[in-house]
Each structure stands twice: as structure tokens, then as C-alpha cells.
Design a protein around this motif. Structure first.
Motif, PDB file in Angstrom:
ATOM      1  N   LEU A   1     -78.014   7.613 -37.450  1.00 23.95           N
ATOM      2  CA  LEU A   1     -78.143   7.911 -36.030  1.00 23.95           C
ATOM      3  C   LEU A   1     -77.580   9.304 -35.817  1.00 23.95           C
ATOM      4  N   HIS A   2     -78.264  10.123 -35.062  1.00 22.81           N
ATOM      5  CA  HIS A   2     -77.805  11.495 -34.835  1.00 22.81           C
ATOM      6  C   HIS A   2     -77.690  11.785 -33.333  1.00 22.81           C
ATOM      7  N   PRO A   3     -76.671  11.236 -32.687  1.00 25.34           N
ATOM      8  CA  PRO A   3     -76.519  11.537 -31.270  1.00 25.34           C
ATOM      9  C   PRO A   3     -75.947  12.938 -31.079  1.00 25.34           C
ATOM     10  N   GLY A   4     -76.305  13.590 -29.990  1.00 23.36           N
ATOM     11  CA  GLY A   4     -75.732  14.894 -29.694  1.00 23.36           C
ATOM     12  C   GLY A   4     -74.509  14.734 -28.824  1.00 23.36           C
ATOM     13  N   ALA A   5     -73.345  15.028 -29.356  1.00 25.11           N
ATOM     14  CA  ALA A   5     -72.095  14.897 -28.593  1.00 25.11           C
ATOM     15  C   ALA A   5     -71.728  16.269 -28.059  1.00 25.11           C
ATOM     16  N   VAL A   8     -72.445  16.544 -33.527  1.00 21.70           N
ATOM     17  CA  VAL A   8     -71.822  15.852 -34.647  1.00 21.70           C
ATOM     18  C   VAL A   8     -72.782  14.773 -35.138  1.00 21.70           C
ATOM     19  N   ASP A   9     -73.147  14.827 -36.419  1.00 24.14           N
ATOM     20  CA  ASP A   9     -74.016  13.805 -36.993  1.00 24.14           C
ATOM     21  C   ASP A   9     -73.197  12.566 -37.330  1.00 24.14           C
ATOM     22  N   VAL A  10     -73.683  11.419 -36.923  1.00 22.98           N
ATOM     23  CA  VAL A  10     -73.011  10.149 -37.163  1.00 22.98           C
ATOM     24  C   VAL A  10     -73.880   9.288 -38.072  1.00 22.98           C
ATOM     25  N   SER A  11     -73.295   8.788 -39.150  1.00 25.23           N
ATOM     26  CA  SER A  11     -74.025   7.946 -40.106  1.00 25.23           C
ATOM     27  C   SER A  11     -73.595   6.492 -39.949  1.00 25.23           C
ATOM     28  N   GLU A  24     -68.547  10.257 -39.679  1.00 23.58           N
ATOM     29  CA  GLU A  24     -68.973  11.450 -38.959  1.00 23.58           C
ATOM     30  C   GLU A  24     -69.108  12.621 -39.924  1.00 23.58           C
ATOM     31  N   SER A  25     -69.972  13.580 -39.568  1.00 20.49           N
ATOM     32  CA  SER A  25     -70.179  14.748 -40.416  1.00 20.49           C
ATOM     33  C   SER A  25     -69.004  15.711 -40.352  1.00 20.49           C
ATOM     34  N   THR A  26     -68.231  15.654 -39.284  1.00 18.84           N
ATOM     35  CA  THR A  26     -67.037  16.485 -39.152  1.00 18.84           C
ATOM     36  C   THR A  26     -66.052  15.777 -38.246  1.00 18.84           C
TER      37      THR A  26
END
Length: 327
Positions: free
Chosen positions: A286-290, A197-200, A182-184
């Protein structure tokens, strides 16, 4: 529980619990067998235990009429017990579980009276810290990461309790997903606000060793009593064009062999199909919006088995009530 095995530590050897044991054993469901392990350092009953990382931790209990504060760690690799820091106060019959990478020991009996105190042992620092006091002291109820405190009794010889308490922010239901990052891992939100949160997803990770779909759930925690839904994540991996082969089993015992559907390019049916992947599958993102909108919370994306430690907050009564006696 630790590494899929159930551990039994000490306990009463007669119906009145006038005699207690040092014996310890581990049950392996894979073999359906119990195996003796190193005995506990002293006879004990009503101890609190939990598995964290690669060790079993046990604290407190009763030994020959004495309340214990002793805490020990068992290492299955060396089959040895090692003493660590004592509980801040002796207690037995406490509820316990592993949560947030810590060993939580809650309520129980101390000084021959029910006690509402709760403590957490951190293996990393080797010390105990105080948690918020429980609302209803009890013994010997059930417990699970969450942290949930369930049932028990709160008066000598009294009726079993049907109540459930929750200490939010004390969860260790996640496991390490090496291909997910995760980006954070922590954000602070104002009321009504949201964040992304960007998820790789890394398809070149060693754990991604075959084509197919890999699924996980990104858990979210907060310092409020409001539950946050997990975010489903799927990584779909396909082999590079022209770099795939299939090993097909022969039909036997009346089973149909697997076959390749040329129109759709996939395996269908069959038993025991093995699929070999050749070449390197590229990196995918993948960049889901949480979106999280609690009153005011510090959300954490928990994709790691060792999340940043967070202070457990205040106890509150869960809306869940045991439908029948817990005994």
C-alpha cells in the motif's frame, strides 16, 4: 501498568504518612485478584513508577523523612528488584510516565522545595538525561505519555491547579505491528513542503493468520507543538480461490447456526464461528501519500514499539484546561 497488570509499590500506612511500607502487589483484571510481589528494597512513599518493555521502574520518593534518589527495576519474570542509576537529584511526588522507551520523572519536591527539573532514564544505556524544565513546578499531579503534565499543587496547602502542560515529542502510544513497515522513519521538511512515505503490508506475516481485515494507525510525530493526524491503514486478506473451508457450529440454545452466503461468498450471522485458512496469502503493498506541512519539523512514522529515540522539546501550556478540580 505492565502487560495488562496494575502495580502498587509501597505507600503510606496511616493518614499522616508517618509510616510507609515496602510491600508491593500486582492486580490482574482478568482474575480480579491482587497478588503480592517482592517487596520494594526500602520503605517508600510518593515514588515515581512506570512500565517499560518487560520491567517496572521506580525512582525517588520519601523514606522515613528522607528524600530518595534511588532507582530500581522490577522484573516480573524473576520477581526481583535490581538497583540501577540514581536520579540526578533526590525528589518525591514527581509526575512520571513511560514515553519514547524512556522513564520520565518530572517536577515534584527536591530539597524540601518544589522543583522544575525533569529527567529521562533510558534502560538501554542505563543512564539519566536532563529534559527541558517545566513552566509550572507542581506535586503530585498526573502524567501520561505525550508527555502531558496535569494538575497538582504548587504551594504547600495551596489550591489544586487546573493547568495542563505538554512536552511534545514524548509519546509512546504506538505498539509493534509486525505486518506493517515504512520506507523511512524520519524526514526533515521545509515550511510548506510535503513528502510521501511508502508503507508495506505483509500478508504472509505470522500475525496475519486468518482471512479478514487488519487495521492499524500510522502515528506521526514532530518537534513542533502542532499535532499530526494518524494515517489509517487497512490490510484485507482473502484466502486463495478453492482453498478455504468453514467450520460451522451447531445451533443451540435458540441461536441460529452460521451459514454461507453463496452469492457473496462470505459468512453471515451465527455465534462462535471459526474460520480456517489453508495455503499462503500473497504479499500486498500500500502506498498512501502522507503529506505533512508543519513550519519545520522532523516527522517520524511510528510503526514500531521501539522508535528511534527523539529528544523531547520545549514545554508549552496546553489549550486543554481541567474543567473541575483534579482532586
Amino acid at each position: 501498568m505492565l502487560d495488562g497488570k496494575l502495580y502498587m509499590i509501597g505507600g503510606c500506612t496511616d493518614t499522616s504518612c508517618g509510616s510507609v511500607a515496602k510491600a508491593a502487589a500486582a492486580y490482574d483484571p482478568a482474575t480480579d485478584q491482587w497478588t503480592s510481589i517482592a517487596a520494594y528494597p526500602k520503605p517508600v512513599s510518593f515514588a515515581s513508577c512506570a512500565g517499560i518493555e518487560d520491567k517496572i521502574y521506580c525512582a525517588g520518593g520519601m523514606s522515613q523523612g528522607d528524600e530518595l534518589a534511588d532507582t530500581y527495576a522490577y522484573d516480573p519474570g524473576t520477581d526481583t528488584w535490581t538497583q540501577v542509576a540514581d536520579l540526578p537529584a533526590p525528589r518525591w511526588g514527581a509526575e512520571s510516565a513511560a514515553a519514547n522507551g524512556q522513564f520520565l520523572v518530572v517536577s515534584g519536591v527536591s530539597g524540601n522545595a518544589l522543583d522544575n527539573k525533569a529527567y529521562a532514564f533510558a534502560p538501554g544505556t542505563g543512564g539519566w538525561s536532563a529534559l527541558p524544565n517545566v513552566n509550572v513546578p507542581s506535586t503530585p499531579g498526573g502524567a501520561a505519555a505525550g508527555f502531558y503534565k496535569v494538575g497538582g499543587i504548587n504551594t504547600p496547602g495551596g489550591a489544586p491547579l487546573a493547568s495542563v502542560e505538554l512536552l511534545p515529542g514524548c509519546s509512546q502510544e504506538t505498539s509493534d505491528i509486525s505486518w506493517l513497515s515504512e520506507s523511512t522513519q524520519r524526514v526533515t521538511l521545509a515550511p510548506g513542503a510535503s513528502t510521501t512515505v511508502d508503507v508495506s503490508l505483509d500478508a504472509s506475516d505470522a500475525a496475519v493468520n486468518q482471512p479478514g481485515s487488519y487495521t492499524a494507525r500510522l502515528s506521526l510525530g514532530s518537534d513542533t507543538p502542532y499535532a499530526l493526524p494518524a494515517v489509517p491503514v487497512t490490510l484485507t486478506v482473502t484466502p486463495p480461490h478453492g482453498r478455504r473451508r468453514y467450520l460451522l457450529p451447531l445451533a443451540r440454545r435458540g441461536r441460529q447456526p452460521a451459514h454461507r452466503d453463496r452469492r457473496q461468498g462470505r459468512l453471515q450471522a451465527g455465534h462462535g464461528v471459526r474460520q480456517d485458512q489453508e495455503g499462503t496469502v500473497g504479499h500486498q503493498r500500500l502506498h498512501p501519500g502522507a503529506q505533512v506541512t508543519p513550519r519545520r519539523s522532523k516527522g517520524r512514522a511510528a510503526g514500531s514499539q521501539r522508535p528511534a529515540q527523539r529528544a523531547c522539546q520545549a514545554w508549552y501550556a496546553s489549550s486543554a484546561i481541567i474543567p473541575a478540580s483534579p482532586w
